[in-house]
Design a protein around this motif. Structure first.
Motif: not given
Length: 257
Positions: A70-96
């Motif tokens: 029942s946990l939201a994705p951000w709560k799972r992330a704080r527990l240590g579960m991270i996911r990436t996406f097929q289309l990269a979701r970078e902050f385009q106007r920020m540097t690497v």
């Protein structure tokens, strides 16, 4: 091996379409587990269920011994579960570099009062994050691109950046959604090598959805096969590719398996 992720009876329908039905899956801690299947098998829907992007109609997801269904994705992330996406979701106007420094969660400088009450701690934490980002850029072969806008990177470089961001976060499990999609052959091996290094040298566990069978063959053991929304079989890649049921699921296209 101890499962870091254990999903049982996962089901999800969209209207009258059963995208995932009674699907169970285990990911052993320290493994690079592959998830494959023909188009429409339900892989992406299962990934969204595991990561909390969509809610299941039935079933449970247990991560590190905790029910996170029942946990939201951000709560799972704080527990240590991270996911990436097929289309990269970078902050385009920020540097690497800026993309990497933004990744760590719960930074002191993100809230109002620490900037005034404990500015020294804020500066110290930022310096530590900067140092870590520099180390991660070296690992990901992105150091020469540190000041490049993320939106100007190639498809393969964006995938490397996504993986690098996971290194900036204290995570145990990384769900990779088609990491090879849009990556040119010159960078594919670099990407594969980085996943292997993160697993071997940094203790990251992976669940990988991927259509590129060469990448699956190089990286994944075991490999889980889905078809028609459910579990078909699992095992080492060489056994999977010769399994008649798997060949039939792929309509006899043995070159794809």
């Amino acid at each position: 091996m101890t499962p870091i992720l254990h999903a049982t009876g996962m089901s999800r329908s969209f209207g009258g379409v059963h995208a995932v039905r009674d699907m169970s899956l285990e990911v052993a801690k320290g493994s690079i587990t592959g998830l494959i299947g023909p188009n429409g098998a339900g892989k992406s829907t299962l990934f969204n269920l595991l990561s909390g992007v969509i809610k299941p109609d039935g079933g449970t997801v247990v991560f590190n011994g905790r029910d996170v269904t029942s946990l939201a994705p951000w709560k799972r992330a704080r527990l240590g579960m991270i996911r990436t996406f097929q289309l990269a979701r970078e902050f385009q106007r920020m540097t690497v570099l800026e993309n990497l420094m933004l990744a760590p969660q719960l930074q002191l400088g993100e809230t109002f009062w620490p900037n005034f009450l404990t500015p020294g701690k804020v500066r110290q934490q930022e310096a530590e994050i900067y140092e870590k980002a520099c180390e991660v850029m070296e690992i990901a072969l992105l150091a020469k691109l540190r000041d490049t806008y993320a939106g100007d990177l190639s498809g393969g470089q964006k995938k490397l950046l996504e993986l690098a961001r996971t290194l900036m976060i204290d995570c145990d499990l990384i769900l990779l959604d088609e990491p090879g999609a849009g990556v040119n052959p010159a960078l594919m091996q670099t990407l594969t090598d980085m996943i292997r290094r993160l697993n071997r040298d940094h203790g990251k566990t992976f669940l990988v959805v991927e259509h590129d069978m060469d990448m699956i063959a190089q990286l994944c053991d075991p490999v889980v096969v889905m078809t028609q929304g459910g579990y078909l079989t699992s095992g080492p890649f060489e056994e999977i590719r010769q399994n008649p049921a798997v060949i039939e699921a792929y309509l006899g296209e043995t070159a794809d398996v």
